[in-house]
Design a protein around this motif. Structure first.
Motif: not given
Length: 251
Positions: A37-41, A193-195, A230-231, A236-238
């Motif tokens: 979650w931290l790398p995504l945020l 899925a997020v990637a 867009l990306p 952020l949501a993931g």
């Protein structure tokens, strides 16, 4: 006092129950190891912070006079007015983001007692950043300075990739590749899925620019902002979903 049910095997378990216990233990270990979650945020925020650099200051980009390519245009994009600033920003942001992710995973592994092998993730990110610096130069050489047979034969891949680079979206590809590697290391379908969704958004933006047949006056000062807007929400949501999911599982 009531006793909590345990999945630890004992000598009274049947072979089927032993296998189920081992599978449950593996699932719990894998869940405890997840910390993506931290790398995504982090990378979602870095994209959002970069958004103002994708906005032109005044005239349409198509009306701007030609100029020499500034430093780090591989990461900043030739088409953008602030390509030099964007290139320096992404150089620091990508390397810093991957190193911070490495420190985060080491801290998380020490806290939960299960470590994710993130070396491949960090190597993929830093190597991708360095490749991104020289990729547009190589692509432009293949497209413009090689024999016609070679340029025509490689144009199906060099032209789209050069379009991505010229719009300042090579850093997006570096982030996507890193997240796909991390999903493999974490064995996480959610992160994968997020990637994939993030990579699809990057491709979608560039397909739009390549197929929209935009004329000079159609490209305005906010056109390239689409590259950031867009990306970024996908990451952020993931990251928010992964954070809340991890919190529920640990409580």
């Amino acid at each position: 006092m009531s006793e909590q049910p345990s999945t630890a095997p004992d000598n009274r378990d049947t072979p089927e129950e032993l296998l189920a216990s081992v599978a449950a233990l593996r699932r719990r270990t894998r869940t405890a190891r997840h910390a993506y979650w931290l790398p995504l945020l982090l990378f979602g925020l870095l994209l959002a912070i970069a958004a103002p650099l994708y906005v032109e200051s005044g005239e349409s980009p198509g009306m701007r006079a030609a100029r020499d390519n500034p430093a780090l245009t591989g990461l900043g994009g030739v088409f953008l007015e602030r390509s030099a600033a964007l290139g320096w920003y992404w150089l620091v942001a990508l390397i810093g983001g991957y190193l911070l992710s490495l420190l985060w995973y080491r801290w998380h592994g020490a806290r939960v007692g299960v470590h994710t092998p993130t070396r491949g993730y960090v190597i993929a990110g830093i190597v991708g950043t360095l490749v991104g610096l020289v990729l547009p130069i190589m692509l432009r050489y293949l497209l413009l300075n090689t024999a016609t047979a070679i340029s025509n034969g490689t144009g199906w891949v060099t032209t789209p990739l050069l379009g991505i680079a010229d719009r300042g979206m090579v850093p997006h590809l570096v982030i996507a590749i890193g997240l796909l590697v991390l999903a493999r290391l974490e064995r996480s379908r959610g992160l994968a899925a997020v990637a994939v969704a993030f990579a699809a958004a990057v491709v979608l933006v560039n397909v739009y620019f390549q197929t929209a047949n935009l004329q000079t006056g159609d490209v305005n000062r906010y056109s390239f902002l689409l590259a950031a807007l867009l990306p970024a929400p996908i990451l952020l949501a993931g990251g928010i979903i992964a954070l809340f999911t991890t919190g529920k599982r640990s409580s």
